[in-house]
Scaffold this active site. Structure first.
Site, PDB file in Angstrom:
ATOM      1  N   TYR A  71     -14.335 -10.476   7.322  1.00 25.46           N
ATOM      2  CA  TYR A  71     -13.759 -11.761   7.724  1.00 25.46           C
ATOM      3  C   TYR A  71     -13.027 -11.642   9.053  1.00 25.46           C
ATOM      4  CZ  TYR A  71     -15.366 -14.306   3.718  1.00 25.46           C
ATOM      5  OH  TYR A  71     -16.204 -14.919   2.816  1.00 25.46           O
ATOM      6  N   VAL A 107     -16.758 -22.759   7.986  1.00 24.25           N
ATOM      7  CA  VAL A 107     -15.349 -22.354   7.866  1.00 24.25           C
ATOM      8  C   VAL A 107     -14.768 -22.009   9.234  1.00 24.25           C
ATOM      9  CG1 VAL A 107     -15.674 -21.520   5.501  1.00 24.25           C
ATOM     10  CG2 VAL A 107     -16.057 -19.947   7.435  1.00 24.25           C
ATOM     11  N   ASP A 108     -15.503 -22.371  10.320  1.00 22.77           N
ATOM     12  CA  ASP A 108     -15.137 -21.905  11.673  1.00 22.77           C
ATOM     13  C   ASP A 108     -14.176 -22.849  12.420  1.00 22.77           C
ATOM     14  OD1 ASP A 108     -18.551 -22.745  12.709  1.00 22.77           O
ATOM     15  OD2 ASP A 108     -16.771 -24.045  12.513  1.00 22.77           O
ATOM     16  N   HIS A 123     -15.819 -25.802   2.213  1.00 12.85           N
ATOM     17  CA  HIS A 123     -15.777 -24.382   1.827  1.00 12.85           C
ATOM     18  C   HIS A 123     -14.587 -23.658   2.458  1.00 12.85           C
ATOM     19  CE1 HIS A 123     -20.382 -24.498   0.886  1.00 12.85           C
ATOM     20  NE2 HIS A 123     -19.664 -25.093  -0.022  1.00 12.85           N
ATOM     21  N   CYS A 149       0.882 -11.243  -0.495  1.00 13.01           N
ATOM     22  CA  CYS A 149       1.675 -12.472  -0.652  1.00 13.01           C
ATOM     23  C   CYS A 149       3.161 -12.124  -0.668  1.00 13.01           C
ATOM     24  CB  CYS A 149       1.292 -13.159  -1.969  1.00 13.01           C
ATOM     25  SG  CYS A 149       2.386 -14.532  -2.372  1.00 13.01           S
ATOM     26  N   CYS A 152       4.663 -13.069  -4.375  1.00 17.69           N
ATOM     27  CA  CYS A 152       4.358 -12.342  -5.629  1.00 17.69           C
ATOM     28  C   CYS A 152       3.796 -10.946  -5.373  1.00 17.69           C
ATOM     29  CB  CYS A 152       3.359 -13.153  -6.459  1.00 17.69           C
ATOM     30  SG  CYS A 152       1.701 -13.158  -5.742  1.00 17.69           S
ATOM     31  N   THR A 190     -28.267 -27.423   8.012  1.00 17.13           N
ATOM     32  CA  THR A 190     -28.026 -26.713   6.747  1.00 17.13           C
ATOM     33  C   THR A 190     -29.342 -26.479   6.008  1.00 17.13           C
ATOM     34  OG1 THR A 190     -26.853 -26.657   4.642  1.00 17.13           O
ATOM     35  CG2 THR A 190     -27.542 -28.848   5.454  1.00 17.13           C
ATOM     36  N   SER A 191     -29.437 -25.341   5.342  1.00 22.74           N
ATOM     37  CA  SER A 191     -30.655 -25.000   4.590  1.00 22.74           C
ATOM     38  C   SER A 191     -30.635 -25.662   3.217  1.00 22.74           C
ATOM     39  CB  SER A 191     -30.726 -23.481   4.418  1.00 22.74           C
ATOM     40  OG  SER A 191     -29.539 -23.015   3.763  1.00 22.74           O
ATOM     41  N   VAL A 216     -33.715 -27.274  12.915  1.00 22.45           N
ATOM     42  CA  VAL A 216     -34.765 -26.700  13.762  1.00 22.45           C
ATOM     43  C   VAL A 216     -36.048 -26.537  12.957  1.00 22.45           C
ATOM     44  CG1 VAL A 216     -33.435 -25.502  15.516  1.00 22.45           C
ATOM     45  CG2 VAL A 216     -33.796 -24.413  13.321  1.00 22.45           C
TER      46      VAL A 216
HETATM   47  C1  BV8 Z   1     -19.490 -23.170  -7.724  1.00 19.35           C
HETATM   48  C2  BV8 Z   1     -17.614 -19.930   2.419  1.00 19.35           C
HETATM   49  C3  BV8 Z   1     -18.776 -23.343  -9.925  1.00 19.35           C
HETATM   50  C4  BV8 Z   1     -17.465 -18.451   2.460  1.00 19.35           C
HETATM   51  C5  BV8 Z   1     -19.683 -20.453   1.214  1.00 19.35           C
HETATM   52  C6  BV8 Z   1     -26.797 -25.053  -8.869  1.00 19.35           C
HETATM   53  C7  BV8 Z   1     -27.998 -24.435  -8.697  1.00 19.35           C
HETATM   54  C8  BV8 Z   1     -28.030 -23.087  -8.270  1.00 19.35           C
HETATM   55  C9  BV8 Z   1     -26.860 -22.356  -7.990  1.00 19.35           C
HETATM   56  C10 BV8 Z   1     -25.676 -22.982  -8.157  1.00 19.35           C
HETATM   57  C11 BV8 Z   1     -25.634 -24.313  -8.609  1.00 19.35           C
HETATM   58  N1  BV8 Z   1     -24.339 -24.667  -8.685  1.00 19.35           N
HETATM   59  C12 BV8 Z   1     -23.557 -23.601  -8.311  1.00 19.35           C
HETATM   60  C13 BV8 Z   1     -24.357 -22.564  -7.984  1.00 19.35           C
HETATM   61  C14 BV8 Z   1     -23.905 -21.278  -7.520  1.00 19.35           C
HETATM   62  C15 BV8 Z   1     -23.600 -21.253  -6.012  1.00 19.35           C
HETATM   63  C16 BV8 Z   1     -24.845 -21.556  -5.221  1.00 19.35           C
HETATM   64  O1  BV8 Z   1     -25.090 -22.670  -4.800  1.00 19.35           O
HETATM   65  N2  BV8 Z   1     -25.626 -20.479  -5.007  1.00 19.35           N
HETATM   66  C17 BV8 Z   1     -26.834 -20.624  -4.148  1.00 19.35           C
HETATM   67  C18 BV8 Z   1     -26.916 -19.396  -3.268  1.00 19.35           C
HETATM   68  C19 BV8 Z   1     -28.043 -20.787  -4.991  1.00 19.35           C
HETATM   69  N3  BV8 Z   1     -22.542 -22.206  -5.667  1.00 19.35           N
HETATM   70  C20 BV8 Z   1     -21.266 -21.767  -5.803  1.00 19.35           C
HETATM   71  O2  BV8 Z   1     -20.952 -20.667  -6.201  1.00 19.35           O
HETATM   72  C21 BV8 Z   1     -20.175 -22.780  -5.453  1.00 19.35           C
HETATM   73  N4  BV8 Z   1     -19.171 -22.774  -6.478  1.00 19.35           N
HETATM   74  O3  BV8 Z   1     -20.548 -23.621  -8.029  1.00 19.35           O
HETATM   75  O4  BV8 Z   1     -18.444 -23.007  -8.577  1.00 19.35           O
HETATM   76  C22 BV8 Z   1     -17.490 -23.468 -10.555  1.00 19.35           C
HETATM   77  C23 BV8 Z   1     -17.153 -24.715 -10.987  1.00 19.35           C
HETATM   78  C24 BV8 Z   1     -15.936 -24.836 -11.687  1.00 19.35           C
HETATM   79  C25 BV8 Z   1     -15.127 -23.696 -11.896  1.00 19.35           C
HETATM   80  C26 BV8 Z   1     -15.499 -22.453 -11.363  1.00 19.35           C
HETATM   81  C27 BV8 Z   1     -16.711 -22.329 -10.668  1.00 19.35           C
HETATM   82  C28 BV8 Z   1     -19.418 -22.355  -4.163  1.00 19.35           C
HETATM   83  C29 BV8 Z   1     -20.324 -22.284  -3.008  1.00 19.35           C
HETATM   84  C30 BV8 Z   1     -19.518 -21.976  -1.722  1.00 19.35           C
HETATM   85  C31 BV8 Z   1     -19.714 -20.559  -1.258  1.00 19.35           C
HETATM   86  N5  BV8 Z   1     -19.080 -20.339   0.041  1.00 19.35           N
HETATM   87  N6  BV8 Z   1     -19.028 -20.290   2.411  1.00 19.35           N
HETATM   88  C32 BV8 Z   1     -17.879 -17.863   3.798  1.00 19.35           C
HETATM   89  O5  BV8 Z   1     -18.359 -18.612   4.667  1.00 19.35           O
HETATM   90  O6  BV8 Z   1     -17.680 -16.648   3.921  1.00 19.35           O
HETATM   91  S1  BV8 Z   1     -21.365 -20.858   1.217  1.00 19.35           S
HETATM   92  C33 BV8 Z   1     -21.919 -20.497   2.833  1.00 19.35           C
HETATM   93  O7  BV8 Z   1     -23.309 -20.325   2.697  1.00 19.35           O
HETATM   94  C34 BV8 Z   1     -21.753 -21.600   3.840  1.00 19.35           C
HETATM   95  O8  BV8 Z   1     -20.522 -22.265   3.727  1.00 19.35           O
HETATM   96  C35 BV8 Z   1     -22.936 -22.517   3.514  1.00 19.35           C
HETATM   97  O9  BV8 Z   1     -22.619 -23.364   2.440  1.00 19.35           O
HETATM   98  C36 BV8 Z   1     -23.963 -21.533   3.032  1.00 19.35           C
HETATM   99  C37 BV8 Z   1     -24.936 -21.231   4.118  1.00 19.35           C
HETATM  100  O10 BV8 Z   1     -25.772 -22.341   4.195  1.00 19.35           O
HETATM  101  P1  BV8 Z   1     -25.974 -23.069   5.625  1.00 19.35           P
HETATM  102  O11 BV8 Z   1     -24.663 -23.442   6.191  1.00 19.35           O
HETATM  103  O12 BV8 Z   1     -26.985 -24.106   5.400  1.00 19.35           O
HETATM  104  O13 BV8 Z   1     -26.515 -21.878   6.547  1.00 19.35           O
HETATM  105  P2  BV8 Z   1     -27.925 -21.102   6.459  1.00 19.35           P
HETATM  106  O14 BV8 Z   1     -27.749 -19.903   7.289  1.00 19.35           O
HETATM  107  O15 BV8 Z   1     -28.369 -20.967   5.062  1.00 19.35           O
HETATM  108  O16 BV8 Z   1     -28.964 -22.114   7.161  1.00 19.35           O
HETATM  109  C38 BV8 Z   1     -28.759 -22.499   8.499  1.00 19.35           C
HETATM  110  C39 BV8 Z   1     -29.685 -23.684   8.711  1.00 19.35           C
HETATM  111  O17 BV8 Z   1     -29.488 -24.162  10.040  1.00 19.35           O
HETATM  112  C40 BV8 Z   1     -31.163 -23.332   8.562  1.00 19.35           C
HETATM  113  O18 BV8 Z   1     -31.809 -24.343   7.798  1.00 19.35           O
HETATM  114  C41 BV8 Z   1     -31.679 -23.316  10.016  1.00 19.35           C
HETATM  115  O19 BV8 Z   1     -33.026 -23.743  10.093  1.00 19.35           O
HETATM  116  C42 BV8 Z   1     -30.745 -24.337  10.671  1.00 19.35           C
HETATM  117  N7  BV8 Z   1     -30.515 -24.162  12.110  1.00 19.35           N
HETATM  118  C43 BV8 Z   1     -30.369 -22.971  12.784  1.00 19.35           C
HETATM  119  N8  BV8 Z   1     -30.102 -23.233  14.106  1.00 19.35           N
HETATM  120  C44 BV8 Z   1     -30.054 -24.605  14.244  1.00 19.35           C
HETATM  121  C45 BV8 Z   1     -30.328 -25.194  12.971  1.00 19.35           C
HETATM  122  N9  BV8 Z   1     -30.361 -26.532  12.766  1.00 19.35           N
HETATM  123  C46 BV8 Z   1     -30.128 -27.333  13.864  1.00 19.35           C
HETATM  124  N10 BV8 Z   1     -29.846 -26.833  15.116  1.00 19.35           N
HETATM  125  C47 BV8 Z   1     -29.815 -25.485  15.349  1.00 19.35           C
HETATM  126  N11 BV8 Z   1     -29.571 -25.028  16.575  1.00 19.35           N
END
Ligand code: BV8
Length: 246
Positions: A71, A107-108, A123, A149, A152, A190-191, A216
């Site tokens: 991080y 988160v940026d 997020h 912290c 605590c 977003t993907s 893209v």
């Molecule tokens: C939860 C912070 C429950 C940290 C992040 C239902 C189905 C399946 C799975 C689940 C479900 N419900 C929950 C889940 C589990 C999980 C999940 O979704 N897993 C996935 C992998 C299947 N979800 C969770 O765990 C969530 N919490 O469900 O809690 C709960 C409920 C009650 C009580 C307790 C628990 C929490 C999810 C949040 C995780 N944290 N980030 C950090 O950043 O370090 S997620 C992180 O990854 C990002 O924030 C973002 O969300 C994700 C990445 O996705 P994108 O941002 O889309 O980025 P990516 O690289 O994938 O894609 C980039 C895209 O941009 C591409 O499409 C590309 O083509 C495009 N692109 C590139 N360049 C450009 C462009 N587009 C335009 N212009 C350009 N120039």
């Protein structure tokens, strides 16, 4: 060479008449600023780490130093870049339409640095430290040690939402409420793989909103959108803004 799609007149018309626009953004919006997307985040020294492991409470507890190193590396990287024309266009867009809600998975903090004010950090934010036990904000002491912290003594952790952790209640409620009330929903850079963020478009659709994806490369779910604009957000969004301002 990415060819950036033209913007359909019907979408421009719909945006002109829109009373409430809801925008969901992902890592792709920050890519043109030089912030690696989650997919290609694992470059160089982090290539061997699975971001989905590093970004979990279990990963943190098993090796808090490694998590903090990752991080701090990302914080340093983000602090050295600037918002790009995509961020700037969305900030100006906010001032052009009656109401705009920006739900970001990023988160940026680059949307806010570009001037966006109605931002829901779905997020969390990478520049905030929180007490691992209580969740309350902890002042960043800036020391290279593992932050703790002051109340605590528990470890402090980055103020982001990790996989398996619930989205903060206020962010979840307002994002769902605003999405259900919007008349145009834009999903940008977003993907659409991570839930519950990836489920927002369904809420918009069932509320009768016009939906558009800007990416893209069209995502797996692109077919559910009314409009799919293939191209870079840093090119398409300024064009969209220009077409709205004439
Ligand atoms: C939860 C912070 C429950 C940290 C992040 C239902 C189905 C399946 C799975 C689940 C479900 N419900 C929950 C889940 C589990 C999980 C999940 O979704 N897993 C996935 C992998 C299947 N979800 C969770 O765990 C969530 N919490 O469900 O809690 C709960 C409920 C009650 C009580 C307790 C628990 C929490 C999810 C949040 C995780 N944290 N980030 C950090 O950043 O370090 S997620 C992180 O990854 C990002 O924030 C973002 O969300 C994700 C990445 O996705 P994108 O941002 O889309 O980025 P990516 O690289 O994938 O894609 C980039 C895209 O941009 C591409 O499409 C590309 O083509 C495009 N692109 C590139 N360049 C450009 C462009 N587009 C335009 N212009 C350009 N120039």
């Amino acid at each position: 060479m990415t060819r950036d799609a033209a913007i359909p007149d019907a979408l421009i018309e719909a945006l002109r008449d829109a009373q409430h626009v809801c925008v969901l953004t992902g890592a792709g919006v920050s890519a043109e600023s030089g912030v690696p997307t989650f997919r290609d985040a694992q470059q160089g020294l982090w290539a061997e780490y699975d971001p989905h492991k590093l970004a979990t409470p279990e990963g943190f507890l098993s090796d808090p130093s490694l998590t903090w190193e990752w991080y701090r590396w990302r914080r340093q990287l983000v602090s050295e870049v600037e918002p790009n024309p995509g961020h700037v266009a969305l900030a100006k867009f906010e001032r052009l339409v009656p109401k705009l809600t920006l739900v970001t998975q990023n988160v940026d903090g680059l949307h806010q640095r570009a001037g966006s004010t109605s931002v829901i950090e779905f997020h969390g934010n990478i520049f905030v430290d929180r007490c691992f036990a209580e969740g309350s904000i902890v002042e960043d002491s800036g020391s290279k040690e593992l932050p703790t912290c002051p109340r605590c003594g528990s470890l402090a952790r980055p103020g982001v939402v990790w996989f398996g952790e619930a989205i903060p209640g206020d962010a979840m409620d307002s994002a769902f409420a605003e999405t259900a009330a919007c008349d145009i929903f834009l999903s940008i850079g977003t993907s659409s793989q991570v839930y519950p963020a990836a489920g927002l478009v369904e809420i918009a659709r069932s509320a009768g909103a016009v939906t558009a994806e800007i990416n893209v490369e069209p995502t797996e779910d692109a077919s559910i959108f009314d409009y799919v604009l293939a191209g870079r957000s840093g090119v398409i969004l300024p064009k969209l803004l220009d077409s709205l301002s004439v």
